[in-house]
Write a protein that holds these residues in place. Structure first.
Motif, PDB file in Angstrom:
ATOM      1  N   LYS A 139      50.240   8.798 -10.920  1.00  0.00           N
ATOM      2  CA  LYS A 139      51.312   8.933 -11.908  1.00  0.00           C
ATOM      3  C   LYS A 139      50.755   9.290 -13.281  1.00  0.00           C
ATOM      4  N   LYS A 140      49.579   8.722 -13.627  1.00  0.00           N
ATOM      5  CA  LYS A 140      48.979   9.025 -14.918  1.00  0.00           C
ATOM      6  C   LYS A 140      48.563  10.490 -14.990  1.00  0.00           C
ATOM      7  N   LEU A 142      49.878  13.009 -13.292  1.00  0.00           N
ATOM      8  CA  LEU A 142      51.089  13.822 -13.358  1.00  0.00           C
ATOM      9  C   LEU A 142      51.697  13.781 -14.763  1.00  0.00           C
ATOM     10  N   THR A 143      51.704  12.606 -15.369  1.00  0.00           N
ATOM     11  CA  THR A 143      52.218  12.453 -16.731  1.00  0.00           C
ATOM     12  C   THR A 143      51.383  13.270 -17.713  1.00  0.00           C
TER      13      THR A 143
END
Length: 95
Positions: free
Chosen positions: A2-3, A5-6
């Motif tokens: 998620k990091k 992708l963010t």
């Protein structure tokens, strides 16, 4: 995951914002000289008494480039509220 992708989304957003063209709209007049610029999208009309020139402009990296009759004129550019400062001269937005 998620990091990562963010981070990718933030970088993509930054590139999109940096690549945006700045446009001016309306008439900006220098109150001392009476000279003015009328902007609409990427078109500009310069008015100085009886002299009127129509051309295009681009704002990039703290400069504004005017093109009149295939000749480019480059000046420093900044904003102060709704006013525009071109080559150190303040033009007040009106009309």
């Amino acid at each position: 995951m998620k990091k990562a992708l963010t981070a990718v989304l933030i970088i993509a957003l930054m590139f999109a914002l940096v690549g945006c063209q700045t446009y001016l709209f309306g008439k900006y007049t220098n109150e001392e000289s009476g000279k003015s610029f009328e902007f609409s999208s990427d078109t500009v009309t310069y008015i100085d008494g009886d002299e009127t020139l129509t051309g295009t402009y681009v704002i990039k990296s703290g400069n504004i480039t005017f093109t009149f009759d295939e000749i480019e004129y480059v000046y420093t550019y900044s904003r102060s509220g709704t006013d525009t400062i071109i080559d150190g001269i303040t033009y007040v937005r009106g009309e």
